[in-house]
Motif scaffolding. Structure first.
Motif, PDB file in Angstrom:
ATOM      1  N   LYS A 152      29.307 -68.131 -86.862  1.00 44.20           N
ATOM      2  CA  LYS A 152      30.126 -67.134 -87.552  1.00 44.20           C
ATOM      3  C   LYS A 152      30.249 -65.836 -86.748  1.00 44.20           C
ATOM      4  N   GLU A 153      29.162 -65.486 -86.062  1.00 43.05           N
ATOM      5  CA  GLU A 153      29.179 -64.238 -85.282  1.00 43.05           C
ATOM      6  C   GLU A 153      30.241 -64.294 -84.173  1.00 43.05           C
ATOM      7  N   VAL A 154      30.386 -65.461 -83.546  1.00 43.99           N
ATOM      8  CA  VAL A 154      31.408 -65.608 -82.488  1.00 43.99           C
ATOM      9  C   VAL A 154      32.799 -65.582 -83.113  1.00 43.99           C
ATOM     10  N   ALA A 155      32.939 -66.224 -84.274  1.00 42.87           N
ATOM     11  CA  ALA A 155      34.227 -66.214 -84.979  1.00 42.87           C
ATOM     12  C   ALA A 155      34.632 -64.778 -85.324  1.00 42.87           C
ATOM     13  N   ASP A 156      33.642 -63.976 -85.724  1.00 46.08           N
ATOM     14  CA  ASP A 156      33.925 -62.569 -86.049  1.00 46.08           C
ATOM     15  C   ASP A 156      34.404 -61.810 -84.817  1.00 46.08           C
ATOM     16  N   ARG A 157      33.813 -62.125 -83.673  1.00 46.70           N
ATOM     17  CA  ARG A 157      34.225 -61.437 -82.437  1.00 46.70           C
ATOM     18  C   ARG A 157      35.638 -61.841 -82.026  1.00 46.70           C
ATOM     19  N   ILE A 158      35.937 -63.126 -82.192  1.00 47.26           N
ATOM     20  CA  ILE A 158      37.255 -63.614 -81.771  1.00 47.26           C
ATOM     21  C   ILE A 158      38.370 -63.024 -82.624  1.00 47.26           C
ATOM     22  N   THR A 159      38.098 -62.844 -83.918  1.00 49.75           N
ATOM     23  CA  THR A 159      39.146 -62.388 -84.829  1.00 49.75           C
ATOM     24  C   THR A 159      39.131 -60.871 -85.041  1.00 49.75           C
ATOM     25  N   ALA A 160      38.243 -60.168 -84.330  1.00 52.12           N
ATOM     26  CA  ALA A 160      38.046 -58.726 -84.590  1.00 52.12           C
ATOM     27  C   ALA A 160      39.268 -57.893 -84.183  1.00 52.12           C
ATOM     28  N   VAL A 161      39.412 -56.748 -84.848  1.00 51.50           N
ATOM     29  CA  VAL A 161      40.487 -55.800 -84.523  1.00 51.50           C
ATOM     30  C   VAL A 161      39.862 -54.562 -83.872  1.00 51.50           C
ATOM     31  N   PRO A 162      40.688 -53.756 -83.180  1.00 52.86           N
ATOM     32  CA  PRO A 162      40.148 -52.572 -82.503  1.00 52.86           C
ATOM     33  C   PRO A 162      39.353 -51.664 -83.435  1.00 52.86           C
ATOM     34  N   SER A 163      38.431 -50.901 -82.826  1.00 49.50           N
ATOM     35  CA  SER A 163      37.582 -49.931 -83.533  1.00 49.50           C
ATOM     36  C   SER A 163      36.623 -50.582 -84.522  1.00 49.50           C
ATOM     37  N   THR A 164      36.306 -51.867 -84.322  1.00 44.67           N
ATOM     38  CA  THR A 164      35.240 -52.483 -85.116  1.00 44.67           C
ATOM     39  C   THR A 164      34.139 -52.900 -84.149  1.00 44.67           C
ATOM     40  N   LYS A 165      32.960 -53.099 -84.708  1.00 43.57           N
ATOM     41  CA  LYS A 165      31.793 -53.404 -83.877  1.00 43.57           C
ATOM     42  C   LYS A 165      31.954 -54.740 -83.149  1.00 43.57           C
ATOM     43  N   ALA A 166      32.641 -55.690 -83.803  1.00 44.67           N
ATOM     44  CA  ALA A 166      32.740 -57.037 -83.228  1.00 44.67           C
ATOM     45  C   ALA A 166      33.813 -57.136 -82.137  1.00 44.67           C
ATOM     46  N   TYR A 167      34.696 -56.145 -82.082  1.00 45.96           N
ATOM     47  CA  TYR A 167      35.838 -56.200 -81.142  1.00 45.96           C
ATOM     48  C   TYR A 167      35.353 -56.046 -79.707  1.00 45.96           C
ATOM     49  N   GLY A 168      35.847 -56.902 -78.829  1.00 47.25           N
ATOM     50  CA  GLY A 168      35.424 -56.810 -77.435  1.00 47.25           C
ATOM     51  C   GLY A 168      36.343 -57.618 -76.539  1.00 47.25           C
ATOM     52  N   SER A 169      35.878 -57.879 -75.316  1.00 50.97           N
ATOM     53  CA  SER A 169      36.759 -58.556 -74.357  1.00 50.97           C
ATOM     54  C   SER A 169      37.095 -59.982 -74.802  1.00 50.97           C
ATOM     55  N   LEU A 170      36.195 -60.609 -75.592  1.00 53.99           N
ATOM     56  CA  LEU A 170      36.493 -61.957 -76.089  1.00 53.99           C
ATOM     57  C   LEU A 170      37.650 -61.914 -77.087  1.00 53.99           C
ATOM     58  N   SER A 171      37.650 -60.901 -77.958  1.00 55.46           N
ATOM     59  CA  SER A 171      38.760 -60.747 -78.922  1.00 55.46           C
ATOM     60  C   SER A 171      40.082 -60.668 -78.160  1.00 55.46           C
ATOM     61  N   ILE A 172      40.086 -59.890 -77.081  1.00 56.36           N
ATOM     62  CA  ILE A 172      41.313 -59.658 -76.323  1.00 56.36           C
ATOM     63  C   ILE A 172      41.744 -60.925 -75.588  1.00 56.36           C
TER      64      ILE A 172
ATOM     65  N   THR B 278      38.494 -40.098 -72.463  1.00 56.93           N
ATOM     66  CA  THR B 278      37.226 -40.000 -73.193  1.00 56.93           C
ATOM     67  C   THR B 278      37.127 -41.045 -74.316  1.00 56.93           C
ATOM     68  N   ARG B 279      38.178 -41.829 -74.501  1.00 60.95           N
ATOM     69  CA  ARG B 279      38.105 -42.882 -75.527  1.00 60.95           C
ATOM     70  C   ARG B 279      37.155 -43.986 -75.082  1.00 60.95           C
ATOM     71  N   ARG B 280      36.678 -44.751 -76.062  1.00 58.47           N
ATOM     72  CA  ARG B 280      35.869 -45.933 -75.733  1.00 58.47           C
ATOM     73  C   ARG B 280      36.756 -47.164 -75.714  1.00 58.47           C
ATOM     74  N   GLY B 281      36.338 -48.155 -74.946  1.00 57.34           N
ATOM     75  CA  GLY B 281      37.112 -49.391 -74.815  1.00 57.34           C
ATOM     76  C   GLY B 281      37.460 -50.021 -76.155  1.00 57.34           C
ATOM     77  N   GLU B 282      36.514 -49.925 -77.099  1.00 57.97           N
ATOM     78  CA  GLU B 282      36.721 -50.641 -78.368  1.00 57.97           C
ATOM     79  C   GLU B 282      37.852 -50.054 -79.220  1.00 57.97           C
ATOM     80  N   THR B 283      38.386 -48.872 -78.808  1.00 50.27           N
ATOM     81  CA  THR B 283      39.483 -48.292 -79.604  1.00 50.27           C
ATOM     82  C   THR B 283      40.858 -48.712 -79.084  1.00 50.27           C
ATOM     83  N   LEU B 284      40.889 -49.396 -77.948  1.00 55.33           N
ATOM     84  CA  LEU B 284      42.186 -49.741 -77.348  1.00 55.33           C
ATOM     85  C   LEU B 284      42.725 -51.071 -77.879  1.00 55.33           C
TER      86      LEU B 284
END
Length: 293
Positions: A156-176, A269-275
């Motif tokens: 489930k944790e990987v599923a959360d990362r894959i489906t995550a939207v920007p500015s959430t903790k799970a969002y990352g390069s895998l989501s993109i 100065t933004r963080r990657g997770e907001t893009l």
């Protein structure tokens, strides 16, 4: 109608008959709930005009449900010990091809041409081995297979990362990486109690559907993923700091990075997770001339 493979009693019978023991190294967890299997298959919207590709069929629990619904099923199984088991459990179905191969090394396109070339509608439907979920998904997407999409079970944790939207903790390069190719949504969550042996984590089934047209256009896909990975290298750092430390010769090229960020309209100065993916695509295109060999 044949007795379902995926009941606790029938599964135990099959395992006992073949003296099968689970290999932890292969991430083997078999489903023992026919309702969950029917539900997974229903999310793939298959008909007899469709073909399904399965990865890690195990003793054939999901394969059987796919064979009842789809025109043809191609199942990739890495564990040689399971081949005679599958031959037995799937003997009622003449529309299944079991390929003894590691999906990460297989030429999936060649197998598709050989086994299911007559099918226009192809879906990947699988209970993925958890320890290689991400490499399998990335491989299938990068190879640009002619598929409509995927319905796949994973941690489930990987599923959360894959489906995550920007500015959430799970969002990352895998989501993109995945959302660049496909629309991603969680179709259902699955408790650990419906598996044998029980995994330590809960699972989720995600449905990935190919975008009808690309959601962003980018000059170099590989470089887009390089930039997004670099931007998430250390989540607490700003995008400027991450790009400087991760891109080749980044510190020396700080001015070029700043210029690219400015042209792409991104505050350094933004963080990657907001893009958003769109912002990453614009940034990658601006950085490309200065960082691509």
């Amino acid at each position: 109608m044949h007795k379902d493979i995926a009941t606790p009693i029938r599964t135990q019978e099959i395992l006992k008959k073949y003296g099968f023991s689970f290999k932890k190294s292969l991430g083997q967890n078999f489903l023992i709930d026919p309702n969950v299997l029917r539900n997974i298959v229903s999310h793939a919207n298959l008909t007899k005009e469709s073909a399904a590709i399965e990865i890690g069929p195990g003793i054939g629990a999901l394969t059987e449900h796919l064979a009842r619904t789809a025109g043809h099923v191609v199942a990739f199984e890495i564990d040689q010990r399971l081949l005679p088991v599958l031959e037995d459990t799937l003997s009622p179905y003449d529309n299944v091809s079991v390929i003894h191969s590691d999906i990460l090394k297989a030429n999936v396109l060649d197998v598709m041409k050989e086994k299911i070339s007559g099918y226009q509608d192809v879906m990947v439907v699988a209970n993925l081995p958890y320890y290689v979920t991400t490499p399998i998904l990335i491989k299938l997407l990068m190879e640009k297979l002619p598929i409509r999409g995927m319905v796949v079970m994973m941690q489930k944790e990987v599923a959360d990362r894959i489906t995550a939207v920007p500015s959430t903790k799970a969002y990352g390069s895998l989501s993109i990486a995945i959302q660049y190719y496909m629309k991603a949504e969680i179709a259902m969550t699955v408790p650990k109690t419906v598996f044998i042996p029980q995994p330590n984590v809960d699972s989720a089934v995600i449905r990935l559907t190919r975008h009808e047209k690309a959601i962003v256009s980018v000059k170099d896909e590989d470089f887009l993923f390089t930039v997004s990975r670099a931007s998430f290298a250390q989540r607490r750092k700003t995008i400027l700091n991450n790009l400087q430390s991760q891109l080749p010769n980044g510190k020396a090229k700080k001015d070029l990075i700043l210029q690219a960020l400015e042209t792409a309209g991104i505050d350094p100065t933004r963080r990657g997770e907001t893009l958003s993916i769109k912002e990453f695509a614009g940034l990658a295109d601006e950085l490309l001339p200065n960082f691509k060999d």
